[in-house]
Design an enzyme around this catalytic site. Structure first.
Site, PDB file in Angstrom:
ATOM      1  N   CYS A 129      67.706 -41.694  18.848  1.00  7.78           N
ATOM      2  CA  CYS A 129      67.670 -42.517  20.053  1.00  7.78           C
ATOM      3  C   CYS A 129      68.979 -43.263  20.296  1.00  7.78           C
ATOM      4  O   CYS A 129      69.632 -43.714  19.354  1.00  7.78           O
ATOM      5  CB  CYS A 129      66.571 -43.563  19.960  1.00  7.78           C
ATOM      6  SG  CYS A 129      64.967 -42.913  19.542  1.00  7.78           S
ATOM      7  N   ARG A 157      73.901 -37.840  20.281  1.00 13.48           N
ATOM      8  CA  ARG A 157      73.021 -38.242  19.177  1.00 13.48           C
ATOM      9  C   ARG A 157      71.740 -37.398  19.137  1.00 13.48           C
ATOM     10  O   ARG A 157      71.067 -37.373  18.120  1.00 13.48           O
ATOM     11  CB  ARG A 157      72.647 -39.722  19.320  1.00 13.48           C
ATOM     12  CG  ARG A 157      73.844 -40.634  19.211  1.00 13.48           C
ATOM     13  CD  ARG A 157      73.473 -42.052  19.608  1.00 13.48           C
ATOM     14  NE  ARG A 157      72.603 -42.694  18.646  1.00 13.48           N
ATOM     15  CZ  ARG A 157      72.997 -43.368  17.590  1.00 13.48           C
ATOM     16  NH1 ARG A 157      74.286 -43.475  17.345  1.00 13.48           N
ATOM     17  NH2 ARG A 157      72.144 -43.936  16.770  1.00 13.48           N
ATOM     18  N   TRP A 170      64.455 -39.845  21.069  1.00  9.70           N
ATOM     19  CA  TRP A 170      64.211 -38.671  20.225  1.00  9.70           C
ATOM     20  C   TRP A 170      62.812 -38.883  19.655  1.00  9.70           C
ATOM     21  O   TRP A 170      62.596 -39.789  18.844  1.00  9.70           O
ATOM     22  CB  TRP A 170      65.275 -38.614  19.128  1.00  9.70           C
ATOM     23  CG  TRP A 170      65.273 -37.351  18.326  1.00  9.70           C
ATOM     24  CD1 TRP A 170      65.914 -36.179  18.637  1.00  9.70           C
ATOM     25  CD2 TRP A 170      64.627 -37.135  17.065  1.00  9.70           C
ATOM     26  NE1 TRP A 170      65.690 -35.252  17.646  1.00  9.70           N
ATOM     27  CE2 TRP A 170      64.915 -35.806  16.672  1.00  9.70           C
ATOM     28  CE3 TRP A 170      63.831 -37.908  16.234  1.00  9.70           C
ATOM     29  CZ2 TRP A 170      64.438 -35.252  15.483  1.00  9.70           C
ATOM     30  CZ3 TRP A 170      63.345 -37.359  15.051  1.00  9.70           C
ATOM     31  CH2 TRP A 170      63.661 -36.040  14.691  1.00  9.70           C
ATOM     32  N   ASN A 183      65.054 -48.137  18.900  1.00  6.63           N
ATOM     33  CA  ASN A 183      65.447 -47.003  18.070  1.00  6.63           C
ATOM     34  C   ASN A 183      64.908 -47.286  16.676  1.00  6.63           C
ATOM     35  O   ASN A 183      65.168 -48.356  16.135  1.00  6.63           O
ATOM     36  CB  ASN A 183      66.990 -46.908  18.063  1.00  6.63           C
ATOM     37  CG  ASN A 183      67.508 -45.827  17.138  1.00  6.63           C
ATOM     38  OD1 ASN A 183      66.735 -45.015  16.640  1.00  6.63           O
ATOM     39  ND2 ASN A 183      68.808 -45.819  16.927  1.00  6.63           N
ATOM     40  N   GLY A 184      64.148 -46.345  16.103  1.00 11.13           N
ATOM     41  CA  GLY A 184      63.606 -46.573  14.752  1.00 11.13           C
ATOM     42  C   GLY A 184      62.111 -46.320  14.737  1.00 11.13           C
ATOM     43  O   GLY A 184      61.556 -45.701  15.646  1.00 11.13           O
ATOM     44  N   GLU A 216      77.120 -23.489   4.248  1.00  7.22           N
ATOM     45  CA  GLU A 216      77.548 -24.195   5.451  1.00  7.22           C
ATOM     46  C   GLU A 216      77.680 -23.221   6.630  1.00  7.22           C
ATOM     47  O   GLU A 216      77.299 -23.548   7.759  1.00  7.22           O
ATOM     48  CB  GLU A 216      78.878 -24.919   5.159  1.00  7.22           C
ATOM     49  CG  GLU A 216      79.506 -25.658   6.315  1.00  7.22           C
ATOM     50  CD  GLU A 216      78.647 -26.752   6.941  1.00  7.22           C
ATOM     51  OE1 GLU A 216      77.582 -27.090   6.404  1.00  7.22           O
ATOM     52  OE2 GLU A 216      79.049 -27.235   8.006  1.00  7.22           O
ATOM     53  N   LYS A 262      75.559 -23.582  10.085  1.00 10.20           N
ATOM     54  CA  LYS A 262      76.192 -23.675  11.412  1.00 10.20           C
ATOM     55  C   LYS A 262      75.582 -22.662  12.356  1.00 10.20           C
ATOM     56  O   LYS A 262      75.294 -22.973  13.500  1.00 10.20           O
ATOM     57  CB  LYS A 262      77.708 -23.407  11.348  1.00 10.20           C
ATOM     58  CG  LYS A 262      78.602 -24.480  10.769  1.00 10.20           C
ATOM     59  CD  LYS A 262      78.697 -25.741  11.577  1.00 10.20           C
ATOM     60  CE  LYS A 262      77.599 -26.700  11.235  1.00 10.20           C
ATOM     61  NZ  LYS A 262      77.819 -27.670  10.213  1.00 10.20           N
ATOM     62  N   GLU A 299      71.821 -23.609  13.284  1.00 11.84           N
ATOM     63  CA  GLU A 299      71.556 -24.825  14.058  1.00 11.84           C
ATOM     64  C   GLU A 299      72.029 -24.737  15.497  1.00 11.84           C
ATOM     65  O   GLU A 299      71.446 -25.363  16.367  1.00 11.84           O
ATOM     66  CB  GLU A 299      72.083 -26.083  13.365  1.00 11.84           C
ATOM     67  CG  GLU A 299      73.579 -26.184  13.271  1.00 11.84           C
ATOM     68  CD  GLU A 299      74.026 -27.415  12.495  1.00 11.84           C
ATOM     69  OE1 GLU A 299      73.296 -28.404  12.443  1.00 11.84           O
ATOM     70  OE2 GLU A 299      75.131 -27.378  11.948  1.00 11.84           O
ATOM     71  N   HIS A 336      68.282 -10.798  -6.713  1.00  8.98           N
ATOM     72  CA  HIS A 336      67.006 -11.347  -7.204  1.00  8.98           C
ATOM     73  C   HIS A 336      66.021 -11.601  -6.066  1.00  8.98           C
ATOM     74  O   HIS A 336      65.065 -12.346  -6.231  1.00  8.98           O
ATOM     75  CB  HIS A 336      67.266 -12.632  -7.991  1.00  8.98           C
ATOM     76  CG  HIS A 336      68.120 -12.402  -9.205  1.00  8.98           C
ATOM     77  ND1 HIS A 336      67.664 -11.753 -10.323  1.00  8.98           N
ATOM     78  CD2 HIS A 336      69.418 -12.697  -9.447  1.00  8.98           C
ATOM     79  CE1 HIS A 336      68.634 -11.672 -11.219  1.00  8.98           C
ATOM     80  NE2 HIS A 336      69.715 -12.234 -10.701  1.00  8.98           N
ATOM     81  N   LYS A 387      72.228 -36.299  15.963  1.00 11.21           N
ATOM     82  CA  LYS A 387      73.498 -36.463  15.258  1.00 11.21           C
ATOM     83  C   LYS A 387      73.362 -37.443  14.102  1.00 11.21           C
ATOM     84  O   LYS A 387      73.965 -37.288  13.059  1.00 11.21           O
ATOM     85  CB  LYS A 387      74.559 -36.947  16.255  1.00 11.21           C
ATOM     86  CG  LYS A 387      75.961 -37.105  15.669  1.00 11.21           C
ATOM     87  CD  LYS A 387      76.551 -35.752  15.342  1.00 11.21           C
ATOM     88  CE  LYS A 387      77.885 -35.835  14.654  1.00 11.21           C
ATOM     89  NZ  LYS A 387      78.216 -34.574  13.973  1.00 11.21           N
TER      90      LYS A 387
END
Ligand code: F6R
Length: 614
Positions: A2, A27, A74, A100-101, A487, A491, A494, A510, A609
């Site tokens: 948020c 964000r 969010w 926010n939270g 990584e 990338k 996402e 394996h 973010k």
């Protein structure tokens, strides 16, 4: 997550709020809203979707007013829809609030308020909070500032909030706990409030970072007053922002992500500048030098982080073990905090976080601190919660990272961790002389080498064209390049929504080898170094099953190139520095694939973010 913007002054609030919300879009969010006070009433607009949808909702309606608040949500409690979007009104409609939270004890509070006649419209914990504040104000006769203080003293959870009362267009109340909030201070009692400084810097450079459990009253006639939840008065500490406006704009690139990928030669230079002197053969990390005994006597190093920062932590594990000969464990912060880990006072904990606000990493720090460990932070955002919660640390100086997918922050973290590993090795007396000097010289050459790698952009784009319709991808690496494989896969998934897995190359046989067929692109980091021959064998295993090989190789390589369907050459460097340059073509690849698939690379779906909830 948020985003919050607030304004109080002589200007029209709406324009400032909308521009600020757009600056905070990075964000991650799924709905947006604004509220202004006009003629003793709120004009409140909110909707599911983007800030541009909000602008359409407002349309030609009167949105004037010199005080207001804006929010990007969010979703946590209840789906993203118009009703759950913020701002939320109190029961009698006199107060409005953005948040926010997460308010963890919202359910019993809500039940009690319903018993007292309150009616709720949304599924949110936020609406409960604004009703609760109104209830306290009405019960106790307290003013809004005091009612907010009392309410927050009874709330469990995390919050950054802004509240206003429609009968008082001269005053905003703002408060925080575990969620960031910055107050911009203009001239003549003009105030800005935001989740970070990006919506503020074009108006003023003077800011106050609210501390946990602080509540600010911003008043046009009285100025700023800060108290803690326990009612202690605090003198606002005004500091000057160093951030430049250009740093948060696209600067001619199509997206922030592409800009940030291309910024890496400079951002890495900024990360290492002043921290090593090749001439004198010395590394200077004040966070290590000032606590040399803790590092010298550490029995082990624990690294806590999430996502891409966790991958940087894996690279650091290899570096610290190789250079400083100290045992290292790398932990997902979210697992570490809940699994009753053994933490000793002789441990050094390194917490890595771009945003410095990640809730799980912050909680892991608090846990380790309680057990007496020494905590070192590696953060990008100056003044962030993690930077403040740690005993010492090093900023990465990468500049603001706006693209949700981390790129320059990762290479900046690895660069700082590289110097950290060298510095700890020197303090422990296991690295000096020619080897130290050679590694520093090599580190110094990395920005130029990345500039070279960026020239492969067109070749990488052509590869992206070939594999943009894949449904799966496998990334392989060994040793220092294993975290790069992880990584690279992160990338791709996402931002392009293609399923991708990173694996240690030898581990493929394996299990994941069962997935290999002619439709499976396998990206292999096969640079010259300790594991080269072994990786060649792993490539053969893929080829034998008709998998497609796209390799990252050292310039001049012949063997892997011959085995590959496509190969990208990167400059030669010490094994320990390969992660810094090998990751760049993989960032470019994900970027191009995502663009070709029509995805929003800067704001991928469902992602935030700065992950301020656990
Ligand atoms: C991936 C990404 C995330 C973050 C993670 C931790 O591109 O950006 O995986 O790395 O959410 O965030 P910070 O580093 O801010 O703690």
């Amino acid at each position: 997550m948020c985003g919050i913007v607030g304004y109080l002054g002589d200007r029209q609030a709406y324009e400032i709020l909308i521009k600020g919300l757009k600056r905070l879009e990075y964000r991650g969010y799924d709905s947006a809203g604004v509220a202004m006070i006009r003629n003793g009433n709120f004009s409140l607009f909110k909707c599911k979707g983007k800030v541009s949808d909000l602008e359409e909702t407002v349309g030609m309606s009167d949105h004037s007013g010199n005080i207001g608040m804006g929010h990007t949500r969010w979703a946590t409690h209840g789906p993203p829809n118009d009703i759950n979007a913020h701002p939320h009104l109190s029961n009698d409609g006199s107060l409005v609030l953005i948040h926010n939270g997460i308010i963890e004890n919202y359910a019993p509070l809500k039940a009690e308020l319903i018993n007292r006649g309150h009616e709720f419209k949304s599924d949110t914990d936020t609406e409960v909070l604004v009703h609760f504040i109104e209830d306290i104000r009405d019960k106790t006769g307290a003013n809004l500032f005091e009612a907010v203080r009392i309410a927050l003293s009874e709330v469990i959870g995390a919050y950054a909030i802004v509240v206003m009362d429609k009968s008082n267009p001269q005053q905003l109340i703002a408060a925080r706990k575990s969620s960031p909030l910055v107050i911009g201070v203009g001239k003549d009692n003009e105030f800005f409030v935001a989740s970070d400084a990006t919506p503020i810097i074009e108006y003023t450079r003077n800011v106050v970072y609210l501390e946990d459990e602080e509540i600010a009253k911003l008043d046009r006639t009285e100025g700023m007053k800060i108290v803690t939840i326990s009612n202690q008065h605090k003198t606002p500490y005004i500091q000057e922002l160093e951030m430049k406006l250009e740093a948060i704009e696209k600067g001619g690139y199509d997206s922030f992500m592409l800009k940030e990928i291309h910024e890496q030669p400079r951002s890495i230079m900024d990360s290492i500048r002043g921290r090593m002197n090749v001439g004198t053969g010395s590394v200077r990390m004040s966070g290590v030098d000032d606590h040399a005994d803790r590092w010298r006597n550490a029995s082990r190093i624990l690294i806590v982080a999430c996502g891409t920062s966790w991958h940087a932590g894996l690279v650091a594990e290899y570096l610290l073990e190789e250079f400083a000969r100290i045992p290292v464990e790398v932990e997902y912060a979210s697992e570490f905090r809940y699994r009753n880990p053994v933490i000793m006072p002789s441990d050094v904990v390194i917490a890595i976080s771009q945003s410095g606000e990640t809730a799980d990493t912050l909680a892991a720090i608090e846990l380790a601190k309680d057990k007496g460990a020494f905590i070192f932070g590696v953060c990008n955002v100056v003044g962030s919660s993690i930077a403040r919660a740690t005993h010492s640390g090093a900023y990465t100086h990468a500049g603001p990272e706006i693209g949700v997918a981390s790129t320059k922050a990762f290479t900046a973290q690895v660069s700082v961790l590289y110097l950290l590993a060298l510095s700890v090795a020197v303090h422990r007396g296991v690295m000096k002389g020619e080897r130290l000097n050679r590694l520093m010289v090599e580190m110094n050459s990395i920005p130029d080498k990345i500039a070279e790698v960026l020239k492969t952009n067109d070749a990488v784009k052509a590869i992206a064209e070939q594999y943009k319709d894949s449904t799966n991808a496998l990334y392989l690496g060994r040793g220092y390049t294993f975290p790069v494989a992880l990584e690279g896969a992160l990338k791709l998934k996402e931002i392009s929504y293609i399923h991708a897995e990173g694996y240690p190359a030898a581990e493929m046989k394996h299990g994941p080898i069962a997935l290999i067929d002619e439709a499976m692109p396998v990206f292999v980091i096969a640079t010259h170094g300790a594991s080269y021959e072994k990786v060649v064998s792993n490539i053969q295993e893929v080829k034998a099953r008709k998998g497609k090989i796209i390799s990252i190789v050292t310039e001049g390589d012949k063997i892997v190139k011959e085995l590959s369907d496509y190969a990208i050459e990167i400059p030669k460097c010490d094994d320990s520095l390969v992660p810094l340059i090998a990751v760049v073509p993989l960032q470019l690849l994900s970027y191009h694939v995502a663009v070709m698939r029509g995805c929003n690379v800067d704001q991928p779906r469902n992602l935030a973010k700065s992950v301020t909830v656990e």
